[in-house]
Design an enzyme around this catalytic site. Structure first.
Site, mmCIF file in Angstrom:
data_model
loop_
_atom_site.group_PDB
_atom_site.id
_atom_site.type_symbol
_atom_site.label_atom_id
_atom_site.label_comp_id
_atom_site.label_asym_id
_atom_site.label_seq_id
_atom_site.Cartn_x
_atom_site.Cartn_y
_atom_site.Cartn_z
ATOM 1 N N CYS A 170 0.840 -1.204 0.000
ATOM 2 C CA CYS A 170 0.000 0.000 0.000
ATOM 3 C C CYS A 170 0.870 1.248 0.000
ATOM 4 O O CYS A 170 1.981 1.247 0.534
ATOM 5 C CB CYS A 170 -0.866 0.070 1.253
ATOM 6 S SG CYS A 170 -1.770 -1.409 1.608
ATOM 7 N N ASP A 171 0.328 2.294 -0.581
ATOM 8 C CA ASP A 171 0.961 3.602 -0.496
ATOM 9 C C ASP A 171 -0.135 4.659 -0.603
ATOM 10 O O ASP A 171 -1.033 4.529 -1.425
ATOM 11 C CB ASP A 171 1.985 3.810 -1.609
ATOM 12 C CG ASP A 171 2.819 5.052 -1.370
ATOM 13 O OD1 ASP A 171 3.763 4.977 -0.562
ATOM 14 O OD2 ASP A 171 2.498 6.106 -1.945
ATOM 15 N N THR A 172 -0.057 5.661 0.251
ATOM 16 C CA THR A 172 -1.057 6.728 0.258
ATOM 17 C C THR A 172 -0.387 8.053 -0.056
ATOM 18 O O THR A 172 0.678 8.359 0.483
ATOM 19 C CB THR A 172 -1.766 6.817 1.631
ATOM 20 O OG1 THR A 172 -2.395 5.559 1.892
ATOM 21 C CG2 THR A 172 -2.808 7.919 1.653
#
Length: 188
Positions: free
Chosen positions: A67-69
């Site tokens: 994941c990456d935000t």
């Protein structure tokens, strides 16, 4: 087949436990490389895939979730503030505006992968200098994209959101649950 979370984020660990308590946390530690010419909106998915692929090498029989935000205002990606001045700058540019929070999620098992991005629009109230100073004097801004956590003191800045609240926290759990189910079926 276990679920491996390629993240050290305590917020993501808490959120993935809404999907299952049977997961292993194994942060990737990969150096994040953004390819030249990539659209700003595609950066989170690109980085999520890098993280998931790096961890998947050690877990070939399991499903790895990367994941990456990113917090994006116009075409600027607001990462984690480097210092108090950077946090102040971010709060000033977000003040009174609508921005996007995009979380890229990648599922990887062996050579198979599935990725998606979830977009939420967040609108901040106009912030006074006093509100900004009070906030940046807490420890809250410094380990979060855009310099804020919607689940903490910055919730007082949010005029409204359009989309998935949990996406802003860092993991769009409802969509992720559905994508995991789809991916498991494809991997059988």
């Amino acid at each position: 087949m276990k679920l491996i979370l390629a993240s050290a984020s305590p917020r993501r660990q808490e959120l993935i436990s809404l999907i299952t308590n049977e997961y292993v946390c194994n942060p990737s530690g990969v150096e994040e490389v953004i390819p030249d010419g990539i659209a700003v909106s595609q950066i989170p998915l690109c980085l999520a895939l890098q993280k998931a692929k790096a961890v998947a090498k050690d877990f070939p029989d399991d499903i790895v979730v990367g994941c990456d935000t990113a917090v994006i205002l116009k075409d600027e990606v607001l990462g984690k503030p480097k210092d108090k001045e950077d946090a102040r700058r971010m709060m000033k540019v977000l003040s009174g505006k609508v921005h996007q929070v995009i979380t890229g999620c990648a599922l990887v098992k062996d050579e198979k992968s599935l990725g998606f991005s979830n977009v939420t629009e967040v609108e901040f109230f106009e912030l006074s200098d006093e509100e900004i100073e009070e906030y940046i004097n807490t420890s809250e801004p410094y380990d979060k994209a855009g310099g804020y956590g919607i689940q903490g003191k910055a919730s007082l800045f949010v005029k409204g959101i359009k989309g998935d609240y949990f996406n802003v926290v860092g993991l769009p759990v409802a969509e992720l649950k559905r994508q995991i189910s789809k991916f498991v079926a494809e991997c059988k």
